[in-house]
Design a protein around this motif. Structure first.
Motif, mmCIF file in Angstrom:
data_model
loop_
_atom_site.group_PDB
_atom_site.id
_atom_site.type_symbol
_atom_site.label_atom_id
_atom_site.label_comp_id
_atom_site.label_asym_id
_atom_site.label_seq_id
_atom_site.Cartn_x
_atom_site.Cartn_y
_atom_site.Cartn_z
ATOM 1 N N PRO A 58 0.834 -1.212 0.000
ATOM 2 C CA PRO A 58 0.000 0.000 0.000
ATOM 3 C C PRO A 58 0.863 1.253 0.000
ATOM 4 C CG PRO A 58 0.129 -0.884 2.209
ATOM 5 C CD PRO A 58 0.839 -1.859 1.312
ATOM 6 N N PRO A 59 0.281 2.395 -0.336
ATOM 7 C CA PRO A 59 1.017 3.650 -0.204
ATOM 8 C C PRO A 59 1.435 3.840 1.256
ATOM 9 C CG PRO A 59 -0.981 3.982 -1.481
ATOM 10 C CD PRO A 59 -1.037 2.600 -0.927
ATOM 11 N N PRO A 60 2.579 4.422 1.502
ATOM 12 C CA PRO A 60 3.099 4.501 2.874
ATOM 13 C C PRO A 60 2.276 5.379 3.809
ATOM 14 C CG PRO A 60 4.489 5.730 1.364
ATOM 15 C CD PRO A 60 3.506 4.992 0.535
ATOM 16 N N TYR A 61 1.451 6.268 3.280
ATOM 17 C CA TYR A 61 0.719 7.193 4.132
ATOM 18 C C TYR A 61 -0.622 6.640 4.622
ATOM 19 C CZ TYR A 61 -1.368 7.987 -0.430
ATOM 20 O OH TYR A 61 -1.955 7.802 -1.641
ATOM 21 N N LEU A 62 -1.016 5.444 4.186
ATOM 22 C CA LEU A 62 -2.302 4.894 4.620
ATOM 23 C C LEU A 62 -2.243 4.464 6.075
ATOM 24 C CD1 LEU A 62 -3.505 2.693 1.636
ATOM 25 C CD2 LEU A 62 -4.096 5.044 2.182
ATOM 26 N N SER A 63 -3.269 4.818 6.813
ATOM 27 C CA SER A 63 -3.321 4.430 8.220
ATOM 28 C C SER A 63 -3.784 2.987 8.339
ATOM 29 C CB SER A 63 -4.283 5.346 8.979
ATOM 30 O OG SER A 63 -5.612 5.124 8.553
ATOM 31 N N VAL A 64 -3.498 2.390 9.473
ATOM 32 C CA VAL A 64 -3.895 1.008 9.714
ATOM 33 C C VAL A 64 -5.418 0.861 9.706
ATOM 34 C CG1 VAL A 64 -3.825 -0.881 11.394
ATOM 35 C CG2 VAL A 64 -1.761 0.428 10.898
ATOM 36 N N PRO A 65 -6.176 1.734 10.383
ATOM 37 C CA PRO A 65 -7.640 1.579 10.323
ATOM 38 C C PRO A 65 -8.190 1.673 8.904
ATOM 39 C CG PRO A 65 -7.051 3.049 12.120
ATOM 40 C CD PRO A 65 -5.796 2.774 11.345
ATOM 41 N N PHE A 66 -7.625 2.556 8.079
ATOM 42 C CA PHE A 66 -8.091 2.674 6.702
ATOM 43 C C PHE A 66 -7.791 1.397 5.921
ATOM 44 C CE2 PHE A 66 -7.551 3.635 2.231
ATOM 45 C CZ PHE A 66 -8.756 4.257 1.948
ATOM 46 N N MET A 67 -6.581 0.869 6.083
ATOM 47 C CA MET A 67 -6.225 -0.358 5.374
ATOM 48 C C MET A 67 -7.122 -1.513 5.817
ATOM 49 S SD MET A 67 -2.087 -0.373 4.906
ATOM 50 C CE MET A 67 -1.639 -0.051 6.598
ATOM 51 N N GLN A 68 -7.435 -1.584 7.112
ATOM 52 C CA GLN A 68 -8.309 -2.647 7.604
ATOM 53 C C GLN A 68 -9.709 -2.520 7.018
ATOM 54 O OE1 GLN A 68 -7.714 -2.040 11.794
ATOM 55 N NE2 GLN A 68 -6.070 -3.555 11.904
ATOM 56 N N LYS A 69 -10.215 -1.289 6.886
ATOM 57 C CA LYS A 69 -11.532 -1.089 6.269
ATOM 58 C C LYS A 69 -11.514 -1.514 4.805
ATOM 59 C CE LYS A 69 -12.856 2.719 9.257
ATOM 60 N NZ LYS A 69 -13.043 4.165 9.367
ATOM 61 N N ALA A 70 -10.448 -1.161 4.095
ATOM 62 C CA ALA A 70 -10.339 -1.541 2.687
ATOM 63 C C ALA A 70 -10.265 -3.059 2.534
ATOM 64 C CB ALA A 70 -9.109 -0.882 2.054
ATOM 65 N N LEU A 71 -9.560 -3.718 3.433
ATOM 66 C CA LEU A 71 -9.467 -5.176 3.388
ATOM 67 C C LEU A 71 -10.820 -5.825 3.675
ATOM 68 C CD1 LEU A 71 -6.032 -5.597 5.170
ATOM 69 C CD2 LEU A 71 -6.544 -6.196 2.794
ATOM 70 N N ARG A 72 -11.562 -5.271 4.646
ATOM 71 C CA ARG A 72 -12.899 -5.807 4.942
ATOM 72 C C ARG A 72 -13.837 -5.596 3.760
ATOM 73 N NH1 ARG A 72 -11.888 -3.580 10.192
ATOM 74 N NH2 ARG A 72 -13.146 -1.767 9.661
ATOM 75 N N TYR A 73 -13.748 -4.443 3.109
ATOM 76 C CA TYR A 73 -14.586 -4.163 1.939
ATOM 77 C C TYR A 73 -14.274 -5.146 0.815
ATOM 78 C CZ TYR A 73 -16.542 -1.841 -2.120
ATOM 79 O OH TYR A 73 -17.229 -1.578 -3.271
ATOM 80 N N GLU A 74 -12.998 -5.381 0.579
ATOM 81 C CA GLU A 74 -12.596 -6.323 -0.471
ATOM 82 C C GLU A 74 -13.101 -7.728 -0.159
ATOM 83 O OE1 GLU A 74 -10.955 -7.455 -4.075
ATOM 84 O OE2 GLU A 74 -11.326 -5.466 -3.261
ATOM 85 N N ALA A 75 -13.028 -8.138 1.102
ATOM 86 C CA ALA A 75 -13.535 -9.456 1.488
ATOM 87 C C ALA A 75 -15.048 -9.539 1.279
ATOM 88 C CB ALA A 75 -13.192 -9.738 2.949
ATOM 89 N N GLN A 76 -15.745 -8.463 1.596
ATOM 90 C CA GLN A 76 -17.194 -8.421 1.406
ATOM 91 C C GLN A 76 -17.533 -8.516 -0.085
ATOM 92 O OE1 GLN A 76 -18.992 -4.911 3.007
ATOM 93 N NE2 GLN A 76 -21.030 -5.444 2.304
ATOM 94 N N CYS A 77 -16.780 -7.814 -0.922
ATOM 95 C CA CYS A 77 -17.018 -7.875 -2.369
ATOM 96 C C CYS A 77 -16.806 -9.292 -2.893
ATOM 97 C CB CYS A 77 -16.094 -6.905 -3.102
ATOM 98 S SG CYS A 77 -16.612 -5.197 -2.974
#
Length: 169
Positions: A58-77
């Motif tokens: 991921p880009p280095p500036y992404l926060s951990v909570p944001f990355m976790q939300k993106a991962l959950r969204y991808e799993a849901q998709c």
């Protein structure tokens, strides 16, 4: 002994801004530290998970909570089947350079008729190449026709009952 107010402020500011010196080499120690922020212990695991799911870091500036939300969204998709096939086809056509309006896969074909009753009057709209016809007049969109009929702004497809959220007053 009590310091004057100005000296107290400087002393307080100094302790916040600078790091305490340690007897380690400067190459290993950061020169400044973020006050009040500690490294997130979940970051390494989240980075590994991100790379496994998306195939790149991921880009280095992404926060951990944001990355976790993106991962959950991808799993849901993935669990729900992802993007519908029609949407994927339309996106591929747009990516090849086809205009967005032309790639909109509408189920309305020229010759179709839409019928809507409004305030006791029945309106028949004919679908023609490049638009619609109502009472012999050409229209570019169903929303313009719906506004003409009701005098208020409506979603044309919704007004004519073409989508699942269609509400007839």
């Amino acid at each position: 002994m009590r310091l004057p107010a100005r000296s107290q402020r400087r002393a307080g500011l100094q302790s916040i801004v600078s790091c305490p010196r340690q007897h380690r080499s400067r190459a290993k120690q950061p020169r400044y530290r973020l006050v009040g922020r500690k490294p997130d212990p979940e970051r390494p695991a989240t980075l590994v998970q991100w790379e496994a799911v998306f195939g790149s870091s991921p880009p280095p500036y992404l926060s951990v909570p944001f990355m976790q939300k993106a991962l959950r969204y991808e799993a849901q998709c993935k669990a729900s089947g992802g993007v519908p096939a029609g949407t994927k086809r339309a996106l591929k056509r747009i990516a090849t350079g086809e205009p967005v309006a032309a790639s909109n896969s509408s189920s309305l074909r020229p010759g179709a008729q839409l019928v809507r009753e409004w305030n006791g009057r029945t309106y028949q709209v004919q679908v023609v190449e490049g638009g619609f016809e109502l009472d012999g007049k050409s229209w570019k969109s169903l929303s313009a026709i719906a506004k003409h009929i009701t005098g208020a702004t409506w979603s044309g497809p919704r007004f004519f009952g073409l989508n699942s959220r269609a509400a007839r007053p």
